[in-house]
Structures are given as C-alpha cells and as structure tokens.
Design a protein around this motif. Sequence first.
Motif, PDB file in Angstrom:
ATOM      1  N   GLU A  12      -6.542  10.950  -1.115  1.00  0.00           N
ATOM      2  CA  GLU A  12      -5.758  10.028  -1.949  1.00  0.00           C
ATOM      3  C   GLU A  12      -4.443  10.694  -2.374  1.00  0.00           C
ATOM      4  N   LYS A  15      -2.171  10.600   0.648  1.00  0.00           N
ATOM      5  CA  LYS A  15      -1.703   9.222   0.864  1.00  0.00           C
ATOM      6  C   LYS A  15      -0.566   8.896  -0.107  1.00  0.00           C
ATOM      7  N   THR A  30       4.633  -0.684   3.720  1.00  0.00           N
ATOM      8  CA  THR A  30       3.975  -0.970   4.997  1.00  0.00           C
ATOM      9  C   THR A  30       4.162   0.188   5.966  1.00  0.00           C
ATOM     10  N   LEU A  33       1.982   3.173   4.791  1.00  0.00           N
ATOM     11  CA  LEU A  33       0.552   3.010   5.038  1.00  0.00           C
ATOM     12  C   LEU A  33       0.209   3.132   6.523  1.00  0.00           C
ATOM     13  N   GLN A  34       1.088   2.633   7.381  1.00  0.00           N
ATOM     14  CA  GLN A  34       0.862   2.784   8.825  1.00  0.00           C
ATOM     15  C   GLN A  34       0.960   4.253   9.234  1.00  0.00           C
ATOM     16  N   TRP A  36       0.489   6.854   7.252  1.00  0.00           N
ATOM     17  CA  TRP A  36      -0.668   7.519   6.664  1.00  0.00           C
ATOM     18  C   TRP A  36      -1.916   7.290   7.505  1.00  0.00           C
ATOM     19  N   ASP A  37      -2.121   6.071   7.970  1.00  0.00           N
ATOM     20  CA  ASP A  37      -3.291   5.767   8.780  1.00  0.00           C
ATOM     21  C   ASP A  37      -3.311   6.625  10.051  1.00  0.00           C
ATOM     22  N   GLY A  38      -2.153   6.776  10.680  1.00  0.00           N
ATOM     23  CA  GLY A  38      -2.076   7.609  11.874  1.00  0.00           C
ATOM     24  C   GLY A  38      -2.347   9.075  11.570  1.00  0.00           C
ATOM     25  N   ARG A  40      -3.979  10.329   9.032  1.00  0.00           N
ATOM     26  CA  ARG A  40      -5.374  10.469   8.598  1.00  0.00           C
ATOM     27  C   ARG A  40      -6.323  10.557   9.790  1.00  0.00           C
ATOM     28  N   GLN A  41      -5.982   9.871  10.865  1.00  0.00           N
ATOM     29  CA  GLN A  41      -6.837   9.867  12.052  1.00  0.00           C
ATOM     30  C   GLN A  41      -6.595  11.057  12.971  1.00  0.00           C
ATOM     31  N   GLU A 104       5.862  11.187  12.450  1.00  0.00           N
ATOM     32  CA  GLU A 104       5.793   9.971  13.274  1.00  0.00           C
ATOM     33  C   GLU A 104       5.976  10.305  14.756  1.00  0.00           C
TER      34      GLU A 104
END
Length: 129
Positions: A12, A15, A30, A33-34, A36-38, A40-41, A104
């Motif tokens: 958290e 993020k 947006t 969050l995109q 962060w999602d990448g 995080r994975q 990115e």
Amino acid sequence: MEENERLQKALETLKNYILELSLAAGKDETYALQLWDGIRQSGGLLQELAYYHDYGKFLSRYQVAGYTLTDILVWQVDHFKLYMDRPKEMNRYRQERLLLESFETMLRMEKNPDAFVDKMIGETGQDIP
C-alpha cells in the motif's frame, strides 16, 4: 503485526508512492494505477521500486535483455537533452516523469525487449546522425 499484514502495508505504501509521483509528473490516477498494477506483477520491478522508495536510488539488480533501470534512465536523459531544444509542448520532462517512464519502459521491455534494445543501441539522443 503479522507478516501478511506487513506485506500488505508495504504494498500500500508503494502504491501510494506511485500515485504521488504520478501526480507530481502531471499524470492522472488511471495512469498511476495501471503502472502500479504492472510493477506489482513484476517481482524484479517491485523490488527496484521498494529500494528506490527507501534509498532514493536504483538497486539496478533487475535486468531485461541486459539493461537495468539505470541504463533506461540514462538513455532517457540523453533524449531529454534533445527535448530542451524542441518546442515548449515537448519540454515537459520532470524528475518524477523520467523515473516513472523508466519503470514503464522496463515493463514494456519485459514483453518485447528487442524493440527497446534496438532503440537504445541506435538512438543516442544527439542531433547528428
């Protein structure tokens, strides 16, 4: 505090860090969050982000096709020098934006490293061919 709770708190924190950096770079939630999602994975990029958050510099351990986040940042800064000579609308680079774009770019390199390796080898950021 249980280990799982500590992990969730750390995630958290990271993020929120990406959200803060994104806003400082002029990006929206947006985008943040995109990204962060990448991150995080990607185990490698998550570790790099945690290290950057804690120490203010890249760990530079994680590599894609032999390149680290530091390599990507240097390549981007070379291009930034060119942007200084370009119209005002292109001259929008900030430290936060360069940092986020390094992450990115590395995410995109994970999917298609050859395209980026070709660019990094062929594009020096200089005005001369």
